[in-house]
Motif scaffolding. Structure first.
Motif, PDB file in Angstrom:
ATOM      1  N   PRO A 253      23.836 -23.406  10.078  1.00 19.82           N
ATOM      2  CA  PRO A 253      23.384 -22.313  10.949  1.00 19.82           C
ATOM      3  C   PRO A 253      23.579 -22.582  12.444  1.00 19.82           C
ATOM      4  O   PRO A 253      24.039 -21.707  13.178  1.00 19.82           O
ATOM      5  CB  PRO A 253      21.906 -22.168  10.584  1.00 19.82           C
ATOM      6  CG  PRO A 253      21.830 -22.613   9.169  1.00 19.82           C
ATOM      7  CD  PRO A 253      22.818 -23.732   9.046  1.00 19.82           C
TER       8      PRO A 253
ATOM      9  N   GLN B  85      18.266 -18.250  10.722  1.00 20.55           N
ATOM     10  CA  GLN B  85      18.584 -17.430  11.893  1.00 20.55           C
ATOM     11  C   GLN B  85      17.994 -18.038  13.171  1.00 20.55           C
ATOM     12  O   GLN B  85      18.567 -17.896  14.257  1.00 20.55           O
ATOM     13  CB  GLN B  85      18.106 -15.998  11.678  1.00 20.55           C
ATOM     14  CG  GLN B  85      18.853 -15.311  10.542  1.00 20.55           C
ATOM     15  CD  GLN B  85      18.596 -13.828  10.457  1.00 20.55           C
ATOM     16  OE1 GLN B  85      18.931 -13.078  11.366  1.00 20.55           O
ATOM     17  NE2 GLN B  85      17.991 -13.393   9.358  1.00 20.55           N
TER      18      GLN B  85
ATOM     19  N   ARG C 297      20.463 -20.568  14.194  1.00 20.65           N
ATOM     20  CA  ARG C 297      21.584 -19.865  14.839  1.00 20.65           C
ATOM     21  C   ARG C 297      21.237 -19.539  16.293  1.00 20.65           C
ATOM     22  O   ARG C 297      22.067 -19.682  17.196  1.00 20.65           O
ATOM     23  CB  ARG C 297      21.889 -18.554  14.099  1.00 20.65           C
ATOM     24  CG  ARG C 297      22.854 -18.666  12.957  1.00 20.65           C
ATOM     25  CD  ARG C 297      23.449 -17.295  12.651  1.00 20.65           C
ATOM     26  NE  ARG C 297      24.338 -17.331  11.512  1.00 20.65           N
ATOM     27  CZ  ARG C 297      25.276 -16.423  11.266  1.00 20.65           C
ATOM     28  NH1 ARG C 297      25.417 -15.389  12.084  1.00 20.65           N
ATOM     29  NH2 ARG C 297      26.060 -16.519  10.218  1.00 20.65           N
TER      30      ARG C 297
ATOM     31  N   SER D 207      31.061 -14.618   9.014  1.00 20.09           N
ATOM     32  CA  SER D 207      30.140 -15.720   8.787  1.00 20.09           C
ATOM     33  C   SER D 207      30.553 -16.472   7.529  1.00 20.09           C
ATOM     34  O   SER D 207      30.681 -15.873   6.451  1.00 20.09           O
ATOM     35  CB  SER D 207      28.700 -15.208   8.634  1.00 20.09           C
ATOM     36  OG  SER D 207      28.208 -14.690   9.850  1.00 20.09           O
TER      37      SER D 207
ATOM     38  N   VAL E 281      21.455 -12.564  16.362  1.00 15.99           N
ATOM     39  CA  VAL E 281      21.747 -13.488  15.262  1.00 15.99           C
ATOM     40  C   VAL E 281      21.977 -12.755  13.944  1.00 15.99           C
ATOM     41  O   VAL E 281      22.667 -13.253  13.062  1.00 15.99           O
ATOM     42  CB  VAL E 281      20.636 -14.539  15.092  1.00 15.99           C
ATOM     43  CG1 VAL E 281      20.599 -15.480  16.279  1.00 15.99           C
ATOM     44  CG2 VAL E 281      19.275 -13.905  14.859  1.00 15.99           C
ATOM     45  N   SER E 282      21.407 -11.583  13.775  1.00 16.56           N
ATOM     46  CA  SER E 282      21.562 -10.827  12.544  1.00 16.56           C
ATOM     47  C   SER E 282      22.707  -9.827  12.660  1.00 16.56           C
ATOM     48  O   SER E 282      23.093  -9.414  13.760  1.00 16.56           O
ATOM     49  CB  SER E 282      20.275 -10.077  12.208  1.00 16.56           C
ATOM     50  OG  SER E 282      20.408  -9.362  10.996  1.00 16.56           O
TER      51      SER E 282
ATOM     52  N   LEU F 184      16.086  -8.546  10.972  1.00 15.23           N
ATOM     53  CA  LEU F 184      16.524  -9.835  10.450  1.00 15.23           C
ATOM     54  C   LEU F 184      16.796  -9.787   8.945  1.00 15.23           C
ATOM     55  O   LEU F 184      17.498 -10.657   8.403  1.00 15.23           O
ATOM     56  CB  LEU F 184      15.473 -10.908  10.743  1.00 15.23           C
ATOM     57  CG  LEU F 184      15.173 -11.198  12.219  1.00 15.23           C
ATOM     58  CD1 LEU F 184      14.066 -12.236  12.339  1.00 15.23           C
ATOM     59  CD2 LEU F 184      16.422 -11.666  12.960  1.00 15.23           C
TER      60      LEU F 184
ATOM     61  N   GLN G  90      20.756  -9.851   7.696  1.00 20.08           N
ATOM     62  CA  GLN G  90      21.524 -11.093   7.606  1.00 20.08           C
ATOM     63  C   GLN G  90      21.094 -11.942   6.419  1.00 20.08           C
ATOM     64  O   GLN G  90      21.932 -12.535   5.735  1.00 20.08           O
ATOM     65  CB  GLN G  90      21.384 -11.897   8.894  1.00 20.08           C
ATOM     66  CG  GLN G  90      22.390 -13.025   9.025  1.00 20.08           C
ATOM     67  CD  GLN G  90      23.809 -12.508   9.134  1.00 20.08           C
ATOM     68  OE1 GLN G  90      24.050 -11.485   9.761  1.00 20.08           O
ATOM     69  NE2 GLN G  90      24.758 -13.197   8.521  1.00 20.08           N
ATOM     70  N   ASP G  91      19.805 -12.010   6.168  1.00 23.64           N
ATOM     71  CA  ASP G  91      19.333 -12.787   5.021  1.00 23.64           C
ATOM     72  C   ASP G  91      19.882 -12.237   3.712  1.00 23.64           C
ATOM     73  O   ASP G  91      20.256 -12.992   2.810  1.00 23.64           O
ATOM     74  CB  ASP G  91      17.805 -12.792   4.991  1.00 23.64           C
ATOM     75  CG  ASP G  91      17.221 -14.023   5.667  1.00 23.64           C
ATOM     76  OD1 ASP G  91      17.920 -14.635   6.500  1.00 23.64           O
ATOM     77  OD2 ASP G  91      16.070 -14.380   5.357  1.00 23.64           O
TER      78      ASP G  91
END
Length: 300
Positions: free
Chosen positions: A11, A69, A72, A145, A162-163, A195, A198-199
């Motif tokens: 990350p 994240q 990151r 990514s 970050v997301s 968020l 992204q997860d």
């Protein structure tokens, strides 16, 4: 002009790559937000999760429940040579939506369409409009990514974020995040709802696992997410404060919402020009960007 960034590894490594590739845009965004760009040169032994923002409230929850994240974010700040707290504050400020949310709260259209019959013939397509940036705002980026652990994905995001805002992964899961409508101001409460996108892309290859994750993660915000997988299944996750509900369905879905910007600040577009949009095909593992400046197609 669109920026494309490749992020790979752990990350923090992915954050370093994004920070190096988008450094000038990150500095401009922090200046526009009135946040410090001066990173301390004095070494410290203080734990990363201590301090005014990271030691309590939503900042602490961010680092606690979204560790990848958060790492990151740390790499992003280091490579861009800006304070971690400035980037974290930017992520927390936008929870309020409206003018504070910037591009993340701008008027947006989301569409989902299922085509074909049952079984292998069924597929889903997701679409999200990408509002044009106003003067002083950083624009959208394309990001690939490739995490050390988890699924590869190709995404649309922002230089400092970050997301992802929209993306599809190599397993065939696609996610589009709607605009942040309104939410908590200040630094208390839970992590920002955005968020979740992204997860889901990093962790899950199908709708079932992603929806269960979205239901249980401690986030807050007024925001909708549309997800689809390679089987053609489609669902909407509606975040309302700290509560979430899921709606499944086939056919065609159209959601629209968000803040309308000051018309005096909207850049003039040539007559007949189209607004930017991203299209996601989870079955083909493909992202297509239709923009005035460029049109690209990226597959996984």
């Amino acid at each position: 002009m669109w920026t494309t960034i490749e992020c790979a590894g752990h990350p923090r490594d992915m954050g370093l790559a994004q920070g190096a590739g988008a450094r000038s845009a990150i500095h401009a965004e922090l200046s526009n937000a009135g946040l410090s760009r001066k990173r301390s040169r004095i070494p410290t032994l203080r734990a990363l999760t201590q301090g005014r923002l990271r030691g309590r409230g939503a900042g602490r929850e961010f680092f606690r429940h979204f560790a990848h994240q958060a790492e990151r974010l740390e790499g992003l700040a280091f490579a861009a040579d800006v304070p971690v707290d400035s980037l974290l504050e930017l992520h927390l400020r936008v929870r309020a939506g409206g003018a504070a949310g910037g591009l993340l709260s701008r008027r947006t259209s989301l569409r989902a369409r299922t085509v074909g019959g049952r079984g292998e013939g069924k597929s889903a397509l997701l679409e999200r409009s990408l509002p044009c940036r106003l003067p002083g705002e950083s624009g959208w980026i394309v990001r690939e990514s490739r995490p050390e652990v988890g699924f590869r994905s190709v995404e649309i995001g922002l230089p400092w974020l970050v997301s992802a805002v929209a993306g599809v992964n190599e397993a065939g899961l696609a996610v589009v995040a709607g605009p942040l409508l309104w939410g908590r101001q200040g630094y208390e409460g839970a992590s920002p709802s955005f968020l979740l996108a992204q997860d889901c892309l990093q962790r899950f290859g199908d709708l079932e696992g992603a929806l269960d994750w979205c239901r249980k993660r401690p986030v807050e915000g007024e925001q909708s997410f549309v997800l689809a997988d390679a089987s053609g299944a489609v669902a909407t996750v509606i975040s309302n404060g700290r509560e979430r509900r899921v709606q499944s369905g086939d056919g065609e879905l159209h959601l629209e919402g968000g803040d309308l910007p000051d018309p005096d600040r909207i850049p003039a577009l040539p007559e007949g020009s189209a607004r930017d949009r991203v299209l996601l095909d989870p079955k083909a593992r493909r992202l297509q960007l239709d923009a005035a400046a460029m049109a690209i197609e990226i597959g996984l």
